[in-house]
Design a protein around this motif. Structure first.
Motif, PDB file in Angstrom:
ATOM      1  N   UNK A 192      51.647 -68.448  30.487  1.00 53.68           N
ATOM      2  CA  UNK A 192      50.237 -68.678  30.801  1.00 53.68           C
ATOM      3  C   UNK A 192      50.014 -68.609  32.307  1.00 53.68           C
ATOM      4  N   UNK A 193      49.125 -69.454  32.832  1.00 49.95           N
ATOM      5  CA  UNK A 193      48.743 -69.354  34.235  1.00 49.95           C
ATOM      6  C   UNK A 193      49.881 -69.687  35.191  1.00 49.95           C
ATOM      7  N   UNK A 194      50.880 -70.469  34.747  1.00 51.82           N
ATOM      8  CA  UNK A 194      52.013 -70.754  35.614  1.00 51.82           C
ATOM      9  C   UNK A 194      52.679 -69.453  36.058  1.00 51.82           C
ATOM     10  N   UNK A 195      52.799 -68.485  35.141  1.00 49.50           N
ATOM     11  CA  UNK A 195      53.470 -67.224  35.454  1.00 49.50           C
ATOM     12  C   UNK A 195      52.594 -66.360  36.366  1.00 49.50           C
ATOM     13  N   UNK A 196      51.302 -66.287  36.061  1.00 50.08           N
ATOM     14  CA  UNK A 196      50.416 -65.476  36.904  1.00 50.08           C
ATOM     15  C   UNK A 196      50.299 -66.074  38.305  1.00 50.08           C
ATOM     16  N   UNK A 197      50.255 -67.403  38.407  1.00 46.45           N
ATOM     17  CA  UNK A 197      50.209 -68.051  39.721  1.00 46.45           C
ATOM     18  C   UNK A 197      51.523 -67.852  40.476  1.00 46.45           C
ATOM     19  N   UNK A 198      52.639 -67.860  39.745  1.00 43.17           N
ATOM     20  CA  UNK A 198      53.927 -67.608  40.386  1.00 43.17           C
ATOM     21  C   UNK A 198      53.966 -66.198  40.966  1.00 43.17           C
ATOM     22  N   UNK A 199      53.450 -65.236  40.223  1.00 41.94           N
ATOM     23  CA  UNK A 199      53.427 -63.860  40.723  1.00 41.94           C
ATOM     24  C   UNK A 199      52.558 -63.751  41.972  1.00 41.94           C
ATOM     25  N   UNK A 200      51.407 -64.427  41.973  1.00 45.87           N
ATOM     26  CA  UNK A 200      50.553 -64.431  43.166  1.00 45.87           C
ATOM     27  C   UNK A 200      51.271 -65.085  44.342  1.00 45.87           C
ATOM     28  N   UNK A 201      51.997 -66.176  44.065  1.00 41.98           N
ATOM     29  CA  UNK A 201      52.732 -66.867  45.126  1.00 41.98           C
ATOM     30  C   UNK A 201      53.806 -65.963  45.722  1.00 41.98           C
ATOM     31  N   UNK A 202      54.517 -65.246  44.854  1.00 37.21           N
ATOM     32  CA  UNK A 202      55.584 -64.365  45.331  1.00 37.21           C
ATOM     33  C   UNK A 202      55.012 -63.231  46.177  1.00 37.21           C
TER      34      UNK A 202
END
Length: 642
Positions: free
Chosen positions: A10-20
């Motif tokens: 969910x959003x944890x993965x999409x936010x992680x990608x944005x963070x990276x």
């Protein structure tokens, strides 16, 4: 060959990608700072997605990308839905994992631990009870960890750095749901750790498989670094073939276990236990696809691969060709024959039995169990300081599992009965809980004026205290441990009615349709009379409470008329009241109301059989609740002494 890995969620993965992508730190890369020649990492995060959406969208991505490893973080939003039980979410998640492994040919899967939430600093759109949510998270994590511990190629990874209060203050954003930049850095490091660990596992598995295929006395040929492209291509082909054979071997093993389960249990219908089981020689039917997790393991003489349900599907009682709707109805009847609490207890027993085998024999248990294994299991539980009641429950769970699958039950041997009797004698600790008497009840009700703020809460707790005493109620009949699944034993508003006499109620009737050990299905009605002492009168207390309660036809005791009261809240407020009146909170518990009611009825010379009916006991267990005073106050005159 480069290993391909997909992070789904969910959003944890999409936010992680944005963070990276936005991180200025050179050590934070989309490929987790790993060599591109070794692994390729991609992300598929869907904001606000439930598990069903992650599955629908994620499968498209998996079929396009063909990853070797899938990392999942996808159930937080499902746990926010009160209409979904933890068991439903667990089964849906395992079904998704099985589909990835055996339908989409994913070699390894990793389920990341679901994180707790914190109370938000401001009002958010989808706010939930944090304590309720965290309890559901803990239960789901425990179930996943227990299920995957023996599943080859699957891993449950525990995230570190998110659990202490200090850590949570540092890593969570103000909404209490998502992670801030520091939290994302920890999340990134955890993900990198699990990927590196998985990569090592795959490498070791490939080496093991290659070693097994290598003939004895011959060494594996080492191709020099300067070898030609043809030799490199040949080596890659060998490695790819090894991986394909490994996946095929795992799949064949699962399919063979399922086929053998059906064959062996069908054979048991026509064989007696004395003659034993013979190998069934019917032709094996080819299974095209596994779209749901393996049922409860009923494979006689084979290892358990996982325990997802207690009953599962019992092939021995369903010959081939039976319509699906009849099989479903049979499963429904089996589930209805046992309470959910008992099912959970028996599943815990089976998990303990598996842990016993892993600890002492480094393997999984086989069924039917041998007598010496059951004896050793009881001894192992006793060594681990388990109470007699716990040991007896675990043995009952093992016994039920054998019976429901048509296997001979080793727990019925004489020596097992004696071992349980010995455990009872050696671990029979006295019940130190004290009864709440009418006099103590009066003090507790009075204390609520000083320990509880708000008229509604005081009336709510006064009603709960008085009704628990005068109706012999168990705490599970007025509260729930968590909101994940309300017990059917919970008392609802429709169960209570007043009996007016000349316009003023002199009594009320509480109708209980479900309660502990009640199998007949017939409702039991308790007529509760008004008391002369108005401060502890349950009729007056319930009238006052219902005058401020919502009119919704939900649980009898509720803040909003829909959600039941949490047991932790009830216990905490009882402790506060007990402390206020100077009583020992270690000896007075929520069950002390029921103990006090039984003891007071006994002191009032009410016959034991009638007390048993009033408290809805189905055995002589009621005797354990009697607290019998030896003498009342004795007056001795000096003139009587010689």
């Amino acid at each position: 060959m480069v290993m391909k890995l997909v992070v789904l969620g969910h959003s944890f993965v999409s936010r992680l990608e944005d963070f990276v992508n936005s991180s200025p730190d050179n050590r934070v890369t989309k490929n987790l700072n790993l060599s591109l020649e070794e692994i390729h990492v991609s992300y598929a995060g869907f904001r606000g997605a439930t598990l069903s959406k992650v599955r629908a969208q994620g499968l498209r991505y998996v079929r396009l990308f063909h990853p070797d490893v899938v990392v999942l973080q996808a159930v937080s939003n499902d746990l926010c839905d009160p209409t979904k039980s933890v068991s439903d979410v667990f089964k849906q998640l395992i079904d998704f994992v099985i589909s990835l492994r055996y339908a989409e040919s994913v070699k390894h899967d990793v389920i990341l631990q679901t994180l707790h939430r914190r109370p938000p600093s401001y009002r958010i759109r989808y706010e939930v009870d944090t304590q309720w949510f965290n309890e559901r998270v803990d239960e789901l994590n425990m179930r996943i960890s227990s299920y995957l511990c023996n599943v080859e190629g699957s891993k449950f990874f525990r995230l570190s750095g998110f659990w202490s209060s200090t850590s949570q203050d540092m890593v969570f954003s103000q909404d209490g749901v998502h992670l801030n930049l520091q939290g994302m850095k920890k999340y990134y490091n955890n993900l990198r750790a699990v990927v590196v660990s998985t990569l090592k596992t795959i490498t070791n598995d490939e080496r093991t498989q290659n070693a097994k295929r290598q003939p004895r006395g011959r060494r594996t040929q080492v191709i020099p670094a300067a070898a030609g492209s043809a030799e490199q291509a040949a080596q890659q082909t060998v490695q790819q073939t090894a991986q394909d054979q490994l996946v095929a071997a795992v799949t064949d093993k699962v399919l063979e276990a399922i086929r053998n389960e059906s064959n062996q249990e069908s054979q048991q219908m026509v064989e007696t236990e004395d003659r034993g089981r013979k190998k069934h020689k019917e032709p094996k039917k080819k299974r095209k696809r596994i779209s749901s997790p393996p049922r409860s393991p009923s494979i006689a003489g084979r290892e358990i691969q996982g325990i997802s349900t207690l009953h599962g599907q019992v092939p021995s009682q369903h010959p081939s060709g039976v319509p699906t709707h009849l099989v479903n109805s049979t499963s429904k009847l089996l589930d209805a024959a046992m309470s959910k609490n008992t099912q959970v207890s028996y599943e815990v027993a089976l998990n303990a039995y598996r842990k016993f085998f892993r600890t002492n024999f480094s393997t999984s248990p086989t069924f039917p169990s041998q007598l010496n294994h059951i004896m050793s299991f009881i001894a192992w539980l006793y060594q681990h300081k388990k109470s007699y009641n716990t040991i007896n429950t675990y043995v009952a769970g093992i016994s039920y599992y054998h019976k429901i699958h048509g296997l001979s039950d080793p727990t019925q041997f004489f020596v097992i009965k004696k071992l349980l009797k010995g455990a009872q004698h050696l671990s029979n600790a006295p019940d130190i809980r004290l009864p709440i008497t009418p006099h103590i009840l009066f003090k507790l009700v009075h204390a609520l004026k000083h320990t509880v703020a708000g008229k509604f809460s005081r009336r709510l707790l006064t009603g709960m205290f008085t009704l628990c005493f005068f109706a012999f109620l168990r705490v599970g009949e007025v509260t729930v441990k968590s909101l994940k699944n309300s017990s059917r034993n919970l008392v609802h508003l429709k169960n209570l009615s007043f009996d007016p006499v000349r316009g003023r109620p002199k009594s009320m009737t509480l109708t209980l349709r479900h309660f502990k050990h009640h199998d007949s299905g017939r409702p039991v009605s308790l007529q509760i009379a008004a008391q002369t002492c108005k401060n502890i009168c349950p009729v007056i207390a319930m009238q006052k409470y219902l005058s401020v309660r919502s009119k919704c036809q939900g649980p009898l005791f509720s803040f909003d008329g829909q959600k039941p009261i949490n047991q932790a809240y009830f216990t905490n407020e009882l402790k506060n009241a007990l402390s206020f009146v100077g009583l020992d909170t270690t000896k007075y518990k929520s069950h002390s109301f029921r103990i006090g009611a039984a003891s007071y009825a006994f002191q009032c010379k009410i016959p034991g059989d009638k007390i048993r009916l009033m408290g809805r006991w189905n055995s002589s267990a009621i005797r354990r609740y009697f607290r019998i005073p030896v003498f009342d106050t004795v007056e001795i005159s000096p003139l009587n002494l010689v």
